[in-house]
Scaffold this motif. Sequence first.
Motif, PDB file in Angstrom:
ATOM      1  N   LYS A  57       0.851  -1.187   0.000  1.00 28.29           N
ATOM      2  CA  LYS A  57       0.000   0.000   0.000  1.00 28.29           C
ATOM      3  C   LYS A  57       0.890   1.241   0.000  1.00 28.29           C
ATOM      4  O   LYS A  57       1.959   1.235   0.606  1.00 28.29           O
ATOM      5  CB  LYS A  57      -0.921  -0.008   1.210  1.00 28.29           C
ATOM      6  N   THR A  58       0.417   2.289  -0.675  1.00 26.78           N
ATOM      7  CA  THR A  58       1.231   3.491  -0.806  1.00 26.78           C
ATOM      8  C   THR A  58       0.578   4.690  -0.141  1.00 26.78           C
ATOM      9  O   THR A  58      -0.658   4.781  -0.050  1.00 26.78           O
ATOM     10  CB  THR A  58       1.498   3.816  -2.285  1.00 26.78           C
ATOM     11  N   TYR A  59       1.416   5.610   0.297  1.00 27.54           N
ATOM     12  CA  TYR A  59       0.970   6.826   0.959  1.00 27.54           C
ATOM     13  C   TYR A  59       1.803   7.983   0.411  1.00 27.54           C
ATOM     14  O   TYR A  59       2.995   7.822   0.133  1.00 27.54           O
ATOM     15  CB  TYR A  59       1.155   6.721   2.468  1.00 27.54           C
ATOM     16  N   TYR A  60       1.163   9.163   0.316  1.00 25.58           N
ATOM     17  CA  TYR A  60       1.844  10.320  -0.245  1.00 25.58           C
ATOM     18  C   TYR A  60       1.525  11.579   0.551  1.00 25.58           C
ATOM     19  O   TYR A  60       0.434  11.719   1.109  1.00 25.58           O
ATOM     20  CB  TYR A  60       1.404  10.556  -1.697  1.00 25.58           C
ATOM     21  N   LYS A  65       0.336  14.140  -4.408  1.00 22.15           N
ATOM     22  CA  LYS A  65      -0.686  13.173  -4.798  1.00 22.15           C
ATOM     23  C   LYS A  65      -1.164  13.435  -6.223  1.00 22.15           C
ATOM     24  O   LYS A  65      -1.437  14.563  -6.606  1.00 22.15           O
ATOM     25  CB  LYS A  65      -1.864  13.231  -3.823  1.00 22.15           C
ATOM     26  N   GLY A  66      -1.238  12.359  -7.003  1.00 20.66           N
ATOM     27  CA  GLY A  66      -1.650  12.480  -8.397  1.00 20.66           C
ATOM     28  C   GLY A  66      -0.517  12.810  -9.348  1.00 20.66           C
ATOM     29  O   GLY A  66      -0.691  12.743 -10.568  1.00 20.66           O
ATOM     30  N   ARG A  67       0.639  13.181  -8.811  1.00 23.76           N
ATOM     31  CA  ARG A  67       1.790  13.524  -9.670  1.00 23.76           C
ATOM     32  C   ARG A  67       2.957  12.557  -9.482  1.00 23.76           C
ATOM     33  O   ARG A  67       3.680  12.281 -10.435  1.00 23.76           O
ATOM     34  CB  ARG A  67       2.281  14.945  -9.358  1.00 23.76           C
ATOM     35  N   PHE A  68       3.161  12.077  -8.268  1.00 24.46           N
ATOM     36  CA  PHE A  68       4.275  11.188  -7.961  1.00 24.46           C
ATOM     37  C   PHE A  68       3.749   9.775  -7.727  1.00 24.46           C
ATOM     38  O   PHE A  68       2.653   9.585  -7.190  1.00 24.46           O
ATOM     39  CB  PHE A  68       5.000  11.628  -6.697  1.00 24.46           C
ATOM     40  N   THR A  69       4.571   8.782  -8.094  1.00 21.91           N
ATOM     41  CA  THR A  69       4.224   7.384  -7.857  1.00 21.91           C
ATOM     42  C   THR A  69       5.437   6.641  -7.324  1.00 21.91           C
ATOM     43  O   THR A  69       6.506   6.668  -7.953  1.00 21.91           O
ATOM     44  CB  THR A  69       3.753   6.701  -9.149  1.00 21.91           C
ATOM     45  N   ILE A  70       5.281   5.989  -6.178  1.00 21.09           N
ATOM     46  CA  ILE A  70       6.332   5.139  -5.629  1.00 21.09           C
ATOM     47  C   ILE A  70       6.033   3.706  -6.019  1.00 21.09           C
ATOM     48  O   ILE A  70       4.875   3.262  -5.998  1.00 21.09           O
ATOM     49  CB  ILE A  70       6.445   5.295  -4.093  1.00 21.09           C
ATOM     50  N   SER A  71       7.087   2.979  -6.402  1.00 21.93           N
ATOM     51  CA  SER A  71       6.901   1.591  -6.803  1.00 21.93           C
ATOM     52  C   SER A  71       8.149   0.802  -6.462  1.00 21.93           C
ATOM     53  O   SER A  71       9.192   1.373  -6.119  1.00 21.93           O
ATOM     54  CB  SER A  71       6.589   1.487  -8.301  1.00 21.93           C
ATOM     55  N   ARG A  72       8.039  -0.497  -6.582  1.00 24.71           N
ATOM     56  CA  ARG A  72       9.148  -1.376  -6.201  1.00 24.71           C
ATOM     57  C   ARG A  72       9.266  -2.517  -7.194  1.00 24.71           C
ATOM     58  O   ARG A  72       8.253  -3.085  -7.618  1.00 24.71           O
ATOM     59  CB  ARG A  72       8.911  -1.930  -4.791  1.00 24.71           C
ATOM     60  N   THR A  78      14.941  -2.712  -6.216  1.00 26.15           N
ATOM     61  CA  THR A  78      14.996  -1.295  -6.525  1.00 26.15           C
ATOM     62  C   THR A  78      13.636  -0.642  -6.271  1.00 26.15           C
ATOM     63  O   THR A  78      12.603  -1.226  -6.598  1.00 26.15           O
ATOM     64  CB  THR A  78      15.382  -1.075  -7.994  1.00 26.15           C
ATOM     65  N   ILE A  79      13.648   0.521  -5.655  1.00 31.20           N
ATOM     66  CA  ILE A  79      12.425   1.302  -5.544  1.00 31.20           C
ATOM     67  C   ILE A  79      12.554   2.541  -6.414  1.00 31.20           C
ATOM     68  O   ILE A  79      13.669   3.011  -6.674  1.00 31.20           O
ATOM     69  CB  ILE A  79      12.072   1.691  -4.093  1.00 31.20           C
ATOM     70  N   TYR A  80      11.420   3.028  -6.881  1.00 33.27           N
ATOM     71  CA  TYR A  80      11.386   4.142  -7.816  1.00 33.27           C
ATOM     72  C   TYR A  80      10.460   5.235  -7.289  1.00 33.27           C
ATOM     73  O   TYR A  80       9.528   4.976  -6.543  1.00 33.27           O
ATOM     74  CB  TYR A  80      10.880   3.683  -9.181  1.00 33.27           C
ATOM     75  N   LEU A  81      10.741   6.437  -7.722  1.00 36.73           N
ATOM     76  CA  LEU A  81       9.808   7.537  -7.525  1.00 36.73           C
ATOM     77  C   LEU A  81       9.638   8.211  -8.879  1.00 36.73           C
ATOM     78  O   LEU A  81      10.544   8.891  -9.360  1.00 36.73           O
ATOM     79  CB  LEU A  81      10.314   8.540  -6.488  1.00 36.73           C
ATOM     80  N   GLN A  82       8.512   7.953  -9.514  1.00 33.19           N
ATOM     81  CA  GLN A  82       8.191   8.596 -10.780  1.00 33.19           C
ATOM     82  C   GLN A  82       7.539   9.935 -10.476  1.00 33.19           C
ATOM     83  O   GLN A  82       6.515   9.992  -9.790  1.00 33.19           O
ATOM     84  CB  GLN A  82       7.238   7.721 -11.598  1.00 33.19           C
ATOM     85  N   MET A  83       8.129  11.005 -10.982  1.00 35.22           N
ATOM     86  CA  MET A  83       7.664  12.353 -10.687  1.00 35.22           C
ATOM     87  C   MET A  83       7.221  13.016 -11.988  1.00 35.22           C
ATOM     88  O   MET A  83       8.045  13.216 -12.894  1.00 35.22           O
ATOM     89  CB  MET A  83       8.781  13.168 -10.027  1.00 35.22           C
TER      90      MET A  83
END
Length: 126
Positions: A57-60, A65-72, A78-83
């Motif tokens: 589950k993700t939290y921002y 919110k709506g612009r960044f996405t955290i994923s693994r 590796t974890i990512y932050l798509q901005m």
Amino acid sequence: QVQLVESGGGLVQPGGSLRLSCTVSASTRRSYGLGWFRQAPGKEREGVACLAGTDSKTYYINSVKGRFTISRDTATGTIYLQMNSLKPEDTGVYYCAAAVHPVCDPIVARTPWRAWGQGAQVTVSS
């Protein structure tokens, strides 16, 4: 021992996109929550996003919110932050972090954190 190494920062124009990456040591990958923080010049570090190690589950923070996405990527650790839709106020040094526990607090900054990467500079400017 927890080890985290960020990459992918840089200079981008307002409205543009960047993706940050963080390589996480094997012992940390699945057991703990993982997240991203940032610190702008002259400001305190703020929690941006958290991804729980239990159910993913993700939290921002509200401002992303709506612009960044955290994923693994569990295969590579590796974890990512798509901005996306970056704004000048997103400028700062971004740090990935490993939490003490497998879960995240919905308020990212309240999650207990135990290790940090060295940071990656993100500059949003025209």
